[in-house]
Structure formats: C-alpha cells, structure tokens
Design a protein around this motif. Sequence first.
Motif, PDB file in Angstrom:
ATOM      1  N   THR A 154      17.629  29.820  -9.233  1.00  0.00           N
ATOM      2  CA  THR A 154      16.219  29.624  -8.885  1.00  0.00           C
ATOM      3  C   THR A 154      15.409  30.885  -9.146  1.00  0.00           C
ATOM      4  O   THR A 154      14.281  30.839  -9.659  1.00  0.00           O
ATOM      5  N   ALA A 155      15.994  32.037  -8.819  1.00  0.00           N
ATOM      6  CA  ALA A 155      15.293  33.301  -9.050  1.00  0.00           C
ATOM      7  C   ALA A 155      15.188  33.619 -10.537  1.00  0.00           C
ATOM      8  O   ALA A 155      14.159  34.138 -10.998  1.00  0.00           O
ATOM      9  N   TRP A 156      16.226  33.309 -11.287  1.00  0.00           N
ATOM     10  CA  TRP A 156      16.187  33.580 -12.730  1.00  0.00           C
ATOM     11  C   TRP A 156      15.069  32.805 -13.418  1.00  0.00           C
ATOM     12  O   TRP A 156      14.420  33.306 -14.327  1.00  0.00           O
ATOM     13  N   LYS A 157      14.845  31.571 -12.990  1.00  0.00           N
ATOM     14  CA  LYS A 157      13.812  30.738 -13.616  1.00  0.00           C
ATOM     15  C   LYS A 157      12.410  31.314 -13.419  1.00  0.00           C
ATOM     16  O   LYS A 157      11.496  31.012 -14.197  1.00  0.00           O
ATOM     17  N   LYS A 158      12.236  32.126 -12.383  1.00  0.00           N
ATOM     18  CA  LYS A 158      10.921  32.679 -12.086  1.00  0.00           C
ATOM     19  C   LYS A 158      10.632  33.972 -12.831  1.00  0.00           C
ATOM     20  O   LYS A 158       9.519  34.508 -12.748  1.00  0.00           O
ATOM     21  N   THR A 159      11.618  34.492 -13.546  1.00  0.00           N
ATOM     22  CA  THR A 159      11.406  35.717 -14.312  1.00  0.00           C
ATOM     23  C   THR A 159      10.851  35.391 -15.696  1.00  0.00           C
ATOM     24  O   THR A 159      11.063  34.285 -16.220  1.00  0.00           O
ATOM     25  N   ASP A 160      10.142  36.336 -16.293  1.00  0.00           N
ATOM     26  CA  ASP A 160       9.582  36.120 -17.624  1.00  0.00           C
ATOM     27  C   ASP A 160      10.689  36.019 -18.680  1.00  0.00           C
ATOM     28  O   ASP A 160      10.579  35.243 -19.632  1.00  0.00           O
ATOM     29  N   GLU A 161      11.749  36.775 -18.501  1.00  0.00           N
ATOM     30  CA  GLU A 161      12.820  36.814 -19.494  1.00  0.00           C
ATOM     31  C   GLU A 161      13.607  35.513 -19.557  1.00  0.00           C
ATOM     32  O   GLU A 161      14.033  35.090 -20.633  1.00  0.00           O
ATOM     33  N   LEU A 162      13.760  34.867 -18.394  1.00  0.00           N
ATOM     34  CA  LEU A 162      14.586  33.648 -18.336  1.00  0.00           C
ATOM     35  C   LEU A 162      13.771  32.419 -17.957  1.00  0.00           C
ATOM     36  O   LEU A 162      14.324  31.421 -17.508  1.00  0.00           O
ATOM     37  N   ALA A 163      12.467  32.472 -18.172  1.00  0.00           N
ATOM     38  CA  ALA A 163      11.610  31.335 -17.800  1.00  0.00           C
ATOM     39  C   ALA A 163      11.964  30.080 -18.585  1.00  0.00           C
ATOM     40  O   ALA A 163      11.725  28.951 -18.117  1.00  0.00           O
ATOM     41  N   TYR A 164      12.566  30.250 -19.764  1.00  0.00           N
ATOM     42  CA  TYR A 164      12.916  29.079 -20.584  1.00  0.00           C
ATOM     43  C   TYR A 164      13.974  28.201 -19.928  1.00  0.00           C
ATOM     44  O   TYR A 164      14.160  27.043 -20.328  1.00  0.00           O
ATOM     45  N   LEU A 165      14.678  28.710 -18.918  1.00  0.00           N
ATOM     46  CA  LEU A 165      15.683  27.888 -18.234  1.00  0.00           C
ATOM     47  C   LEU A 165      15.036  26.701 -17.506  1.00  0.00           C
ATOM     48  O   LEU A 165      15.692  25.685 -17.262  1.00  0.00           O
ATOM     49  N   ALA A 166      13.747  26.845 -17.166  1.00  0.00           N
ATOM     50  CA  ALA A 166      13.047  25.774 -16.463  1.00  0.00           C
ATOM     51  C   ALA A 166      12.583  24.674 -17.402  1.00  0.00           C
ATOM     52  O   ALA A 166      12.099  23.632 -16.941  1.00  0.00           O
ATOM     53  N   GLU A 167      12.719  24.865 -18.699  1.00  0.00           N
ATOM     54  CA  GLU A 167      12.237  23.875 -19.659  1.00  0.00           C
ATOM     55  C   GLU A 167      13.232  22.736 -19.882  1.00  0.00           C
ATOM     56  O   GLU A 167      12.869  21.722 -20.466  1.00  0.00           O
ATOM     57  N   VAL A 168      14.475  22.916 -19.465  1.00  0.00           N
ATOM     58  CA  VAL A 168      15.486  21.865 -19.625  1.00  0.00           C
ATOM     59  C   VAL A 168      15.815  21.278 -18.260  1.00  0.00           C
ATOM     60  O   VAL A 168      15.409  21.805 -17.222  1.00  0.00           O
ATOM     61  N   SER A 169      16.559  20.195 -18.250  1.00  0.00           N
ATOM     62  CA  SER A 169      16.947  19.563 -16.995  1.00  0.00           C
ATOM     63  C   SER A 169      17.768  20.528 -16.143  1.00  0.00           C
ATOM     64  O   SER A 169      18.648  21.236 -16.642  1.00  0.00           O
ATOM     65  N   SER A 170      17.485  20.562 -14.851  1.00  0.00           N
ATOM     66  CA  SER A 170      18.185  21.479 -13.952  1.00  0.00           C
ATOM     67  C   SER A 170      19.594  21.005 -13.612  1.00  0.00           C
ATOM     68  O   SER A 170      20.435  21.810 -13.200  1.00  0.00           O
ATOM     69  N   VAL A 171      19.865  19.709 -13.779  1.00  0.00           N
ATOM     70  CA  VAL A 171      21.172  19.171 -13.378  1.00  0.00           C
ATOM     71  C   VAL A 171      22.323  19.763 -14.183  1.00  0.00           C
ATOM     72  O   VAL A 171      23.328  20.196 -13.611  1.00  0.00           O
ATOM     73  N   PRO A 172      22.257  19.810 -15.529  1.00  0.00           N
ATOM     74  CA  PRO A 172      23.363  20.442 -16.265  1.00  0.00           C
ATOM     75  C   PRO A 172      23.579  21.903 -15.883  1.00  0.00           C
ATOM     76  O   PRO A 172      24.714  22.388 -15.890  1.00  0.00           O
ATOM     77  N   LEU A 173      22.509  22.604 -15.514  1.00  0.00           N
ATOM     78  CA  LEU A 173      22.643  24.002 -15.109  1.00  0.00           C
ATOM     79  C   LEU A 173      23.375  24.114 -13.770  1.00  0.00           C
ATOM     80  O   LEU A 173      24.223  24.991 -13.584  1.00  0.00           O
ATOM     81  N   GLN A 174      23.060  23.208 -12.846  1.00  0.00           N
ATOM     82  CA  GLN A 174      23.772  23.195 -11.567  1.00  0.00           C
ATOM     83  C   GLN A 174      25.231  22.796 -11.764  1.00  0.00           C
ATOM     84  O   GLN A 174      26.134  23.337 -11.118  1.00  0.00           O
ATOM     85  N   GLN A 175      25.467  21.872 -12.687  1.00  0.00           N
ATOM     86  CA  GLN A 175      26.835  21.416 -12.925  1.00  0.00           C
ATOM     87  C   GLN A 175      27.696  22.535 -13.510  1.00  0.00           C
ATOM     88  O   GLN A 175      28.877  22.654 -13.180  1.00  0.00           O
ATOM     89  N   THR A 176      27.115  23.372 -14.377  1.00  0.00           N
ATOM     90  CA  THR A 176      27.926  24.450 -14.948  1.00  0.00           C
ATOM     91  C   THR A 176      28.276  25.482 -13.879  1.00  0.00           C
ATOM     92  O   THR A 176      29.344  26.112 -13.934  1.00  0.00           O
ATOM     93  N   LEU A 177      27.416  25.650 -12.858  1.00  0.00           N
ATOM     94  CA  LEU A 177      27.755  26.524 -11.737  1.00  0.00           C
ATOM     95  C   LEU A 177      28.901  25.943 -10.913  1.00  0.00           C
ATOM     96  O   LEU A 177      29.755  26.681 -10.413  1.00  0.00           O
ATOM     97  N   ARG A 178      28.925  24.617 -10.782  1.00  0.00           N
ATOM     98  CA  ARG A 178      30.038  23.968 -10.084  1.00  0.00           C
ATOM     99  C   ARG A 178      31.332  24.126 -10.877  1.00  0.00           C
ATOM    100  O   ARG A 178      32.414  24.313 -10.301  1.00  0.00           O
ATOM    101  N   HIS A 179      31.241  24.039 -12.195  1.00  0.00           N
ATOM    102  CA  HIS A 179      32.422  24.235 -13.021  1.00  0.00           C
ATOM    103  C   HIS A 179      32.946  25.668 -12.894  1.00  0.00           C
ATOM    104  O   HIS A 179      34.163  25.886 -12.866  1.00  0.00           O
ATOM    105  N   LEU A 180      32.039  26.626 -12.813  1.00  0.00           N
ATOM    106  CA  LEU A 180      32.455  28.009 -12.626  1.00  0.00           C
ATOM    107  C   LEU A 180      33.145  28.184 -11.277  1.00  0.00           C
ATOM    108  O   LEU A 180      34.150  28.897 -11.177  1.00  0.00           O
ATOM    109  N   GLN A 181      32.612  27.531 -10.252  1.00  0.00           N
ATOM    110  CA  GLN A 181      33.252  27.598  -8.937  1.00  0.00           C
ATOM    111  C   GLN A 181      34.660  27.009  -8.997  1.00  0.00           C
ATOM    112  O   GLN A 181      35.609  27.560  -8.423  1.00  0.00           O
TER     113      GLN A 181
END
Length: 414
Positions: free
Chosen positions: A62-89
Amino acid sequence: MATHVKRAFKYRFYPTDAQAAELSRTFGCVRKVYNLALQARAEAWQQRQERVNYNATSAMLTAWKKTDELAYLAEVSSVPLQQTLRHLQGAFTNFWARRAGYPTFKSRKKSRMSAEYTSSAFRWRDGRLTLAKMTEPLAIAWSRPLPEDSTPTTVTVSQDPAGRWFVSMLCDDRPTPMPATDAAVGVDAGVSSLLTLSRPVPGLTDEYGKIRNPRHERKDRERLAKAQRDLSRKAKGNGKNRAKARLKVGRAHARIADRRRDFLHKVTTHLVRENQTIVIEDLTVRNMLKNRTLARAIADASWSELRSMLKYKAEWYGRDLVVIDHWFPSSKLCSACGTLQRRMPLNVRTWACDCGTTHDRDVNAAKNILAAGLAVAACGDGVRPQRSTPGGRSSVKQEVVPPQRSRAAAQPRG
C-alpha cells in the motif's frame, strides 16, 4: 460415491493487443512486488533479526503504490499483487519447515510469467471469462468442457517462453470412478526402456513388459542446438532479432515438453485404468541428476513427473499406489528363489541365478518391486530375503498412497 477434488483445467487463449499489453504489465508488477517484498524480508532479518509476515508486506505494498517511483503498481489489478505476497509467504513457510531452499528473486527473462486472480478479480458468466481491468472476455480455445455446474474459484494466466498464452481455472470436480479390479503391477523405471512392468500389457508394452523410451529431447536435440547457436550470435539487449531467436529456443523446448507430457499422461492413465495396485520405487532423482553421464537421459525420462501423475490419478480414481524404498535390492534379488546376489554392476543387463533361472535385469526388478509392494500393503514389510540397509532401516519404505474412497465405492452400480 465419487471423490470431491480441486482440479485445474488449463486452456490456451488468444488475447487482443490491449489484453496482451495489460497482462504483460501485470506480470511485470507481480515480479516487482515479489522481489521488493523478498528484499524487505531479507533486510529485516539481517539487520534486526525480525521476521516479516504477509500482513506486513501487504501494508508495504500500500505504501509503495503511493510513491512516485512505484505509482505504476496501482494501474494493474491489486489481486495478483496480493497473491504473489501470499506465494512468498508460502515459500518462507516451506523454507522454515526445511521442505525447500531459501526463496530467490524473480528474473525478467528466466522466471515464469504468470498472475493469479481470485474470484473478486474476474467475472465468469455464461462460459465467458473477463479479468479485472479488461472490458472484453478472453478468447479461450475450449479443448474440453469444465465440470457441470462448476464455477472457477481461482484463475491463473501465464505466458510460456514460446509466446503462448494459457489460462488455468481451479474448479471443484468429481472424477468418474473406475471399476475395481484385482490386477496389480510393479513398475521399474529406466533409461533405455522408460518403464518395465512386472507383466506384459498388450497395447502398452512389448512381449517382455517394457515401454520404449521415446527420448523426445534426443529427437529434437539438433533443432534445439541450432536455435541456441542462433541466439548466442545475437547481440545482447532488447533487440528484435534477439527476441525472435529467443522465441525459437522457447518453441523448441515447448515442443519437447509437450510431447513428453502427452506421452506420460497416456502411459499413467493406462496403468491406473487397468490396475488396482501400482508399485513403484522411491527414486532420488535429484541425487541421480548429479551423474553427468546419465543426467541428460534421466532428465528427459522425467521420472518425477511420472510419479506425480500416478499419485494424483490413483487418488482420484480409487487406486492404491505403493512406494518402496530405493534401498530395496530389486535388481540383485532372484524373483524365482529369493537368492540375493552380492554385486550387480549397471552394465549387467541379463544374469543367471544358481537356481537355473536367467533374468532380464529390468523385468526381474519389476517383479521384485511388485512382491515387495504387495507385502507393504498386506503386512508392512518385505517378503524376500534382504540385506540390511544404511542406518538399520527396513529396505521397504512402507509408504502407501491410498485412494480417497473405498474399493467398494468403486464398484459399478446398476
């Protein structure tokens, strides 16, 4: 009653230019988030001896999406991003349980390109699948139907090195039960012959019970070598010629993998359909691949994938898969009288026992594997004379993979 299972159905699809661009962006963001979270967890442990869990990395996202450098993360669906964090866990959980090595960073060129969507990130209506951030449904080539009255719970989209797009849908399924049978077979894996069975099977083996090894990699080795030579001559970078050469290498690998997988599916389905009990050896393939002379042939045989197919198909269709320990002396034991030979070099393919029986090494091993496996299922240990093994363990692993339903349930009704 049929077994209730979670089953993935994989199909090829053909995205539009807009869909391909959106999915490519999603793949890149998934890889970026995974690497950032892995780096954050590694630094937290190295600097503060602190374990970072999934909830903490989700807050980081959530914090990364608010930065200028990583703002592009908010342009795609958030679900695959959350799922990859679950896979890392899950990767860290396996590491802490010593089931896997430490997680590694994902590479743009070498890692699998995929994104996982849960039910909140796609729409399934009238057999049409539409992903989040897309206005049109995917053009899926329906090679087989989904189970009746079944709705996908998870959808995974991927692109292979050959440039092909695939979608995998996880659904609830009830595999059709197979009629029970009293047949049992022992299976000995090999290189010259992919499998040797304890008895010949018409339409599957030759008269000795052997299944020829197709050697898919060897057949396409010249084509693959030429594609790799062409790729090595292209200047490194993001040039179109190098991309085309890399695609040719991917297609050569895909052709080998597809043919191998198709052959293994046909063999394992035949074995499961015709036999109630299947006995195999617990081969340590990872250690065997360290043999540089045989590594290429062993990898081409794909014994691990073969065992995986036998395991889940046996569970689905009510069969018994018995796995005996790799220390069991299947090749050195006479299947006729039980005499144990002291030595049996790999170059000895046929040998004669003192009882007068002449054995084919692989056929004799398959018969002994069957006898040991039936003993495991019946009383928990082997029935043949055996030499002690390192550590004083039994030479039979005593691992039985039972079906998820009783044998009586497999009887045809009518």
